[in-house]
Every structure is written in structure tokens, then in C-alpha cells.
Design a protein around this motif. Structure first.
Motif, short mmCIF file in Angstrom:
data_model
loop_
_atom_site.label_atom_id
_atom_site.label_comp_id
_atom_site.label_asym_id
_atom_site.label_seq_id
_atom_site.Cartn_x
_atom_site.Cartn_y
_atom_site.Cartn_z
N ILE A 343 1.31 -3.00 3.31
CA ILE A 343 1.29 -1.57 3.60
C ILE A 343 0.49 -0.82 2.53
CG2 ILE A 343 2.73 0.50 3.78
CD1 ILE A 343 4.95 -1.33 4.88
N ALA A 344 0.70 -1.19 1.25
CA ALA A 344 0.01 -0.48 0.17
C ALA A 344 -1.50 -0.71 0.22
CB ALA A 344 0.56 -0.96 -1.18
N SER A 345 -1.92 -1.90 0.59
CA SER A 345 -3.36 -2.18 0.65
C SER A 345 -4.02 -1.61 1.89
CB SER A 345 -3.60 -3.70 0.58
OG SER A 345 -2.98 -4.35 1.68
N HIS A 346 -3.23 -1.11 2.85
CA HIS A 346 -3.76 -0.45 4.05
C HIS A 346 -3.10 0.92 4.19
CE1 HIS A 346 -4.34 -4.79 4.76
NE2 HIS A 346 -5.40 -4.44 5.48
N GLN A 353 3.88 6.90 8.32
CA GLN A 353 5.05 6.03 8.29
C GLN A 353 5.61 5.89 6.86
OE1 GLN A 353 2.22 5.38 9.83
NE2 GLN A 353 2.53 4.31 11.79
N ILE A 354 4.73 5.89 5.85
CA ILE A 354 5.20 5.77 4.45
C ILE A 354 6.10 6.95 4.10
CG2 ILE A 354 4.43 5.88 2.04
CD1 ILE A 354 1.98 4.24 2.86
N ASN A 363 8.91 5.20 -2.87
CA ASN A 363 8.35 5.23 -4.22
C ASN A 363 7.73 3.89 -4.60
OD1 ASN A 363 9.14 7.89 -4.55
ND2 ASN A 363 11.10 7.35 -5.53
N ALA A 364 8.39 2.80 -4.23
CA ALA A 364 7.86 1.47 -4.54
C ALA A 364 6.53 1.22 -3.84
CB ALA A 364 8.87 0.39 -4.14
N VAL A 365 6.43 1.62 -2.57
CA VAL A 365 5.18 1.43 -1.83
C VAL A 365 4.08 2.33 -2.40
CG1 VAL A 365 4.05 1.77 0.40
CG2 VAL A 365 6.30 0.67 0.29
#
Length: 398
Positions: A343-346, A353-354, A363-365
Motif C-alpha cells: 500500500i505504501a509503495s502505491h 482508502q488510507i 500512521n504506520a502506513v
């Protein structure tokens, strides 16, 4: 947007990790064909989640390379190294929970300091720091056992002799005391070797012994002080020095890089299985990035974070210092890590959604999103202005 700070390229620095941050201090770099110690008032923190750097200040330790560092009870200790005056046996620490990051000189209450040395290694066990090996100097009258201190015949001055040792020294952080335990079946004296610990066992691999470099493996029981040689059941990596060894599970160690017997900077990675006593060469994406005199620490999920070092044979061409952080995956990632990283790299695909995720997960993402940001990646290749003017002594690279 202002540029984010990035630790300058360097070799011969010390680094330690606590699961949240990688701490980097010291080392040296080449400026206009001179070797220059990096500022001693900078301690760099690398966030293992988002990949961002920040620096903090302290003032006590002299600028050095080849020192040995570790973390005990949220305190970073450094010992030994090479400064303007050559090898040292000074001892310092900094409380990593104190936001002022104020260094202090560690004064022992009992016992004797080891002789001055650099390119040594250490293990941490039950609040004690155990130091092994290194290259340094002693008075002739202090050299009582030729098996524990091999004189470098090319380096001496009057009654002072330089050389390699295989001594074991223990520092108790609670009692602030030094002892030199008696050990048995000791490996040959060496420096620029690699070490790691798992439980009550300390492991040593390779290093420079006089004019040779080896890949032998020894284990020291940190309770009984008994050495044992581990004979490989498979073909071993080439002999080397200035490499790293990192524990990545309860039964495996990861070796990376170094300077080969024929003086080639290396980029190979190996896993050593302590149960089968066998080496397996690891495929990775950094084969084009040889490193020597770098640092390596365990990160999240058994990742190994390699920082700095040189991609040149530094005894001849000393301009290839690096400041990128290489991440090696040594174990399968848990499902949560795989999902967060995808998710973080895209992030652009999942922006709406985040925002709907629970706060802790969101927060982690978002922190991982910073790690994968293209602009941050490009800044890792940047350079910073160096204001130090301290030249390195001739014996620092022995």
C-alpha cells in the motif's frame, strides 16, 4: 520544499540499532585527496520505518574511525578507535532516551582498560560488553604472550610496538568495571573481522591476520569463556576483512561485503546456518554495490540495514565512500508487513482508502509511504558540506 537531512558518506564509522532507529557516529571521508575525520559532535538517527535521517549534537568524544559501538539498556557505548593521535582506549556513552544526547566519558571503578586499539568487535550479554581483537599498540614490556599479540614488524617506534591481538575484555555496565577473563582455544589475533551474537554465544568470522585475510569461524561461550572453531560443512566464502556479520534468526548469520584476499571490494552476501554449519550464497539486488568498512545492523523483520562504507580499495584509491542505506531481506516477511509495504509503495492508488484505516494502522502506513517516496530516495545520493579538518594517522588502516 527544503531538502531532508541525510548522513554524509563515510567509512570506518560505528552503528547500532534498537529496533526503532539506527544510530550512526564517527568515521571518515576523503576530501581533496586527504582523509578527514567526520565531526565528533554529530550523532545521526535513521528511522527504520520511514527511512528519514536526523542529526543531534554532543561534544565529548574525539573524532574517530574504527571505533566499536553497541547499545546496552538504552545507552550507546563506544570504545577504542583511531583519532588524531592514533589508536585510543577511551570509553564514552550517550543516553539515547535523553533528548539532549549528552555524551559522557566512562570512568571505570575497577579493573584495567584494554590497551589502545581500533577495528575491534564486541558482543552484548546480560548487561556486559565483551570486546574482542583489534589492531593497536603496546609497550614492549606489556607484550607478555606472543600468541595473544602479533607484532606488526612494519610499525614500531622505540619501545612501542603495533600489532594484532586476540584478547577478550569484559566491561560490566552496572558496576563500571573491567575484567579480562581467561579463555581457551583462542583464534589467531586479528583485526577488521566481523562478529555477531545469538543468546550466550559470540561469533567471529574472518578478518586480517598479518598480511592474510581469512573466513574462518569461531564461537565464544560468553558464560564459560570457551572458544570453539566451527568447521564449515560446505564451501566457505572467500577470505576477507572489513566485512559484517549480523544475526538474522536464532540459527543463522548474514555475512556481507568486505575486502578480499586479493584486495577486491566485495558485494556478495552469505547465510551461515548454525545447525548444519553450512554456508549458502544469497541472491540479492545489491550485487552492483560492493562495500567494505561499512556497518550492518538488524532492522525490522530480520532485515539487515547496511550503511556507508567504501566501494574502492581504500588503501590505494580512497574516494568511494557511500551514504546509502542498503536493505537486505533475509527472512520471509509477515503478511502485515507485505500489505503495508504494498500500500505504501502505491500510495497514490490508495489515498482515499488510507484515510479510512484505523488511526494506528493509518500512521504506520503513512510512515512507510515516506520510505517509498521517490524524492527521498534521490536524496540518499546527496552530499553535505564538511567542516572538519582532521587528518587521519598512517596506522588507521592497518
Amino acid at each position: 520544499m527544503s531538502e531532508e537531512p541525510v548522513a554524509r558518506e563515510r567509512s570506518g564509522h560505528t552503528a547500532a540499532a534498537d529496533g526503532q532507529f539506527l544510530y550512526v557516529w564517527g568515521g571518515y571521508v576523503s576530501v581533496a585527496d586527504h582523509e578527514v575525520f567526520l565531526p565528533n559532535d554529530e550523532l545521526w538517527l535513521y528511522d527504520l520505518e520511514n527511512g528519514l535521517w536526523r542529526d543531534v549534537c554532543g561534544t565529548v568524544p574525539p573524532a574517530m574511525s574504527g571505533t566499536c559501538g553497541c547499545i546496552v539498556n538504552e545507552e550507546l557505548y563506544i570504545f577504542g578507535g583511531c583519532c588524531d593521535d592514533g589508536q585510543t582506549n577511551e570509553h564514552y556513552s550517550v543516553n539515547l532516551q535523553d533528548e539532549r544526547f549528552s555524551w559522557r566519558r566512562v570512568t571505570p571503578r575497577s579493573g584495567s582498560l584494554p590497551s589502545p586499539r581500533d577495528k575491534l568487535s564486541c558482543w552484548v550479554h546480560e548487561g556486559r560488553i565483551i570486546y574482542f581483537g583489534g589492531y593497536g599498540h603496546k609497550l614492549l614490556s606489556e607484550i607478555t604472550d606472543p600468541k595473544s599479540f602479533i607484532v606488526d614488524e612494519a610499525s614500531w617506534a622505540e619501545d612501542i610496538f603495533w600489532g594484532w591481538n586476540n584478547e577478550v575484555h569484559e566491561f560490566d555496565t552496572e558496576r563500571s568495571s573491567w575484567t579480562e577473563p581467561q579463555t581457551f582455544v583462542t583464534p589467531a589475533p586479528r583485526a577488521a573481522h566481523a562478529s555477531a551474537s545469538i543468546g550466550s554465544k559470540g561469533y567471529v568470522c574472518g578478518g586480517r591476520i598479518r598480511e592474510t585475510r581469512t573466513s574462518d569461524m569461531f564461537c565464544l561461550d560468553l558464560n564459560s569463556w570457551t572458544w570453539s572453531e566451527i568447521v564449515s560443512s560446505t564451501a566457505a566464502p572467500l577470505g576477507r576483512s572489513w566485512h559484517t556479520l549480523t544475526a538474522v534468526s536464532d540459527t543463522s548469520l548474514f555475512l556481507f561485503g568486505g575486502l578480499s584476499v586479493d584486495c577486491r571490494p566485495m558485494s556478495d552476501g552469505w547465510i551461515f546456518n548454525l545447525e548444519t554449519k553450512g554456508w549458502t550464497e544469497m541472491e540479492h539486488q545489491n550485487k552492483d554495490k560492493p562495500r567494505l568498512w561499512h556497518s550492518a545492523c538488524q532492522g525490522r523483520d530480520s532485515d539487515v540495514i547496511v550503511f556507508g562504507g567504501s566501494h574502492d580499495y581504500i588503501l590505494l584509491v580512497d574516494k568511494g565512500h557511500c551514504n546509502d542505506a542498503l536493505v537486505f531481506q533475509t527472512q520471509p516477511y509477515p503478511l502485515m508487513r507485505l500489505c503495508q509495504d504494498f500500500i505504501a509503495s502505491h500510495a497514490s492508488m490508495f489515498q482515499s482508502q488510507i484515510l479510512c484505516l484505523p488511526p494506528k494502522l493509518r500512521n504506520a502506513v503513512q510512515k512507510r509511504t515516506i520510505f517509498f517516496r521517490p524524492s527521498r530516495k534521490s536524496q540518499n545520493c546527496g552530499h553535505q558540506k564538511l567542516n572538519s579538518s582532521r587528518w587521519i594517522s598512517a596506522n588507521s588502516k592497518k
